[in-house]
Design a protein around this motif. Structure first.
Motif, mmCIF file in Angstrom:
data_model
loop_
_atom_site.group_PDB
_atom_site.id
_atom_site.type_symbol
_atom_site.label_atom_id
_atom_site.label_comp_id
_atom_site.label_asym_id
_atom_site.label_seq_id
_atom_site.Cartn_x
_atom_site.Cartn_y
_atom_site.Cartn_z
ATOM 1 N N THR A 10 0.847 -1.190 0.000
ATOM 2 C CA THR A 10 0.000 0.000 0.000
ATOM 3 C C THR A 10 0.881 1.237 0.000
ATOM 4 O O THR A 10 1.951 1.231 0.619
ATOM 5 N N ALA A 11 0.454 2.284 -0.705
ATOM 6 C CA ALA A 11 1.211 3.538 -0.669
ATOM 7 C C ALA A 11 0.652 4.451 0.423
ATOM 8 O O ALA A 11 1.419 5.061 1.171
ATOM 9 N N THR A 12 -0.667 4.532 0.528
ATOM 10 C CA THR A 12 -1.269 5.484 1.471
ATOM 11 C C THR A 12 -2.274 4.851 2.431
ATOM 12 O O THR A 12 -2.988 5.565 3.131
ATOM 13 N N GLY A 13 -2.357 3.513 2.451
ATOM 14 C CA GLY A 13 -3.168 2.847 3.470
ATOM 15 C C GLY A 13 -4.514 2.314 3.001
ATOM 16 O O GLY A 13 -5.166 1.563 3.739
ATOM 17 N N ASN A 14 -4.960 2.678 1.790
ATOM 18 C CA ASN A 14 -6.302 2.248 1.371
ATOM 19 C C ASN A 14 -6.376 0.747 1.091
ATOM 20 O O ASN A 14 -7.329 0.075 1.507
ATOM 21 N N THR A 15 -5.379 0.229 0.408
ATOM 22 C CA THR A 15 -5.360 -1.221 0.143
ATOM 23 C C THR A 15 -5.100 -1.991 1.442
ATOM 24 O O THR A 15 -5.617 -3.094 1.635
ATOM 25 N N PRO A 52 -2.600 -1.543 -4.989
ATOM 26 C CA PRO A 52 -3.356 -0.426 -5.561
ATOM 27 C C PRO A 52 -2.902 -0.080 -6.977
ATOM 28 O O PRO A 52 -1.830 -0.500 -7.413
ATOM 29 N N ALA A 53 -3.724 0.720 -7.666
ATOM 30 C CA ALA A 53 -3.345 1.238 -8.993
ATOM 31 C C ALA A 53 -2.264 2.291 -8.819
ATOM 32 O O ALA A 53 -2.437 3.264 -8.088
ATOM 33 N N MET A 54 -1.152 2.079 -9.497
ATOM 34 C CA MET A 54 -0.090 3.089 -9.519
ATOM 35 C C MET A 54 0.163 3.549 -10.947
ATOM 36 O O MET A 54 1.181 4.154 -11.256
ATOM 37 N N GLY A 55 -0.784 3.232 -11.822
ATOM 38 C CA GLY A 55 -0.702 3.574 -13.235
ATOM 39 C C GLY A 55 -1.733 2.745 -13.973
ATOM 40 O O GLY A 55 -2.448 1.960 -13.352
ATOM 41 N N SER A 85 -7.095 -0.853 -4.199
ATOM 42 C CA SER A 85 -7.748 0.459 -4.285
ATOM 43 C C SER A 85 -7.232 1.229 -5.498
ATOM 44 O O SER A 85 -6.097 1.055 -5.919
ATOM 45 N N GLY A 87 -7.861 5.201 -7.897
ATOM 46 C CA GLY A 87 -8.286 6.586 -7.740
ATOM 47 C C GLY A 87 -9.289 7.063 -8.766
ATOM 48 O O GLY A 87 -10.157 7.878 -8.468
ATOM 49 N N TRP A 88 -9.158 6.569 -9.981
ATOM 50 C CA TRP A 88 -10.011 7.071 -11.068
ATOM 51 C C TRP A 88 -10.061 6.024 -12.172
ATOM 52 O O TRP A 88 -9.361 5.012 -12.112
ATOM 53 N N GLU A 117 -10.401 4.768 -3.738
ATOM 54 C CA GLU A 117 -9.706 5.436 -2.617
ATOM 55 C C GLU A 117 -9.949 4.675 -1.305
ATOM 56 O O GLU A 117 -9.906 3.464 -1.308
HETATM 57 C C1 LIG Z 1 2.073 7.523 -8.183
HETATM 58 C C2 LIG Z 1 0.598 7.240 -8.208
HETATM 59 C C3 LIG Z 1 0.012 6.812 -9.392
HETATM 60 C C4 LIG Z 1 -1.352 6.524 -9.440
HETATM 61 N N1 LIG Z 1 -1.899 6.102 -10.612
HETATM 62 C C5 LIG Z 1 -3.220 5.755 -10.651
HETATM 63 C C6 LIG Z 1 -3.816 5.260 -11.853
HETATM 64 O O1 LIG Z 1 -3.178 5.163 -12.898
HETATM 65 N N2 LIG Z 1 -5.119 4.920 -11.822
HETATM 66 C C7 LIG Z 1 -5.879 5.053 -10.707
HETATM 67 O O2 LIG Z 1 -7.057 4.707 -10.730
HETATM 68 N N3 LIG Z 1 -5.341 5.526 -9.549
HETATM 69 C C8 LIG Z 1 -4.035 5.877 -9.489
HETATM 70 N N4 LIG Z 1 -3.490 6.354 -8.337
HETATM 71 C C9 LIG Z 1 -4.368 6.532 -7.167
HETATM 72 C C10 LIG Z 1 -4.256 5.380 -6.186
HETATM 73 O O3 LIG Z 1 -4.465 4.133 -6.807
HETATM 74 C C11 LIG Z 1 -5.306 5.555 -5.084
HETATM 75 O O4 LIG Z 1 -5.063 6.751 -4.372
HETATM 76 C C12 LIG Z 1 -5.340 4.386 -4.124
HETATM 77 O O5 LIG Z 1 -6.395 4.581 -3.207
HETATM 78 C C13 LIG Z 1 -4.028 4.233 -3.374
HETATM 79 O O6 LIG Z 1 -4.128 3.064 -2.615
HETATM 80 P P1 LIG Z 1 -3.180 2.823 -1.364
HETATM 81 O O7 LIG Z 1 -3.633 3.784 -0.286
HETATM 82 O O8 LIG Z 1 -3.396 1.397 -0.998
HETATM 83 O O9 LIG Z 1 -1.796 3.092 -1.802
HETATM 84 C C14 LIG Z 1 -2.144 6.675 -8.270
HETATM 85 C C15 LIG Z 1 -1.552 7.110 -7.088
HETATM 86 C C16 LIG Z 1 -0.207 7.385 -7.046
HETATM 87 C C17 LIG Z 1 0.419 7.849 -5.754
#
Ligand SMILES: Cc1cc2nc3c(=O)[nH]c(=O)nc-3n(C[C@H](O)[C@H](O)[C@H](O)COP(=O)(O)O)c2cc1C
Length: 137
Positions: A10-15, A52-55, A85, A87-88, A117
Motif C-alpha cells: 500500500t502507498a497510502t493505506g487504502n489497500t 493499488p493502482a499506480m498507473g 484500491s 483513484g479514477w 480510494e
Molecule cells: C504515483 C501514483 C500513481 C497513481 N496512478 C493511478 C492510476 O493510474 N489509476 C488510478 O485509478 N489511480 C491511481 N493512483 C491513485 C491510487 O491508486 C489511489 O489513491 C489508491 O487509493 C491508493 O491506494 P493505497 O492507499 O493502498 O496506496 C495513483 C496514485 C499514485 C500515488
C-alpha cells in the motif's frame, strides 16, 4: 497459522484497509509484503494479493511487482484472489493484472475486488464477504 495468506502493498493505506477486512473474512494471516518472503508466502495453500493502482498497468506498482515476480512462477495451480484500491478510471491495472494471471496456471477467484480510494463501510463489508467466499473456494 492459517492456510490462507493475505499479502498486500500500500502507498497510502487504502489497500491495507481492504486487506485487513479480507483477512478478517477469510480468517487468514495478514502480511505487508516486507513482512514475508516470497518463499514463505508460497507455503500457503491460498493467497489473496492486494495492490493499488499506480498507473494504467499493473507493472507500474514497482514495489509490489518486485516482490510478486519472485513468487509468480510458484503460483502454478494455486488458488489466488486479487484486490486493491484505485483513484479514477475503470480499474485498468486490475484488467492488466488479471490478464497476466490468465497467462499462468494459477486459479483466480471471482472478479477482482476494487475500492475507490479509502474503502467505504460498504466496501469493507464487501471485503469481508470476499474473504469469506475465498476461504471456501
Ligand atoms: C504515483 C501514483 C500513481 C497513481 N496512478 C493511478 C492510476 O493510474 N489509476 C488510478 O485509478 N489511480 C491511481 N493512483 C491513485 C491510487 O491508486 C489511489 O489513491 C489508491 O487509493 C491508493 O491506494 P493505497 O492507499 O493502498 O496506496 C495513483 C496514485 C499514485 C500515488
Amino acid at each position: 497459522m492459517s492456510n490462507i495468506l493475505v499479502a498486500y502493498w500500500t502507498a497510502t493505506g487504502n489497500t491495507q484497509a481492504m486487506a485487513v477486512k479480507v483477512a478478517e473474512g477469510a480468517n487468514a494471516d495478514l502480511k505487508e509484503i516486507s513482512e514475508i518472503s516470497p518463499e514463505d508466502a508460497l507455503q500457503y495453500e491460498k493467497i489473496a494479493f492486494g495492490c493499488p493502482a499506480m498507473g494504467d498497468t499493473f507493472e507500474e506498482a514497482e514495489e509490489f511487482l518486485e516482490w510478486y515476480e519472485q513468487l509468480e512462477a510458484g503460483l502454478e495451480g494455486k488458488k489466488i484472489a486479487i484486490f486493491g484500491s484505485f483513484g479514477w478510471g475503470s480499474g485498468e491495472w486490475m484488467e492488466d493484472w488479471t490478464d497476466r494471471i490468465g497467462q499462468t496456471t494459477a486459479v483466480l477467484f471471482e472478479e477482482p475486488l476494487m475500492a475507490n480510494e479509502a474503502p467505504s463501510s460498504d466496501d469493507e463489508d464487501a471485503c469481508v464477504s470476499f474473504g469469506q467466499r475465498f476461504s471456501q473456494f
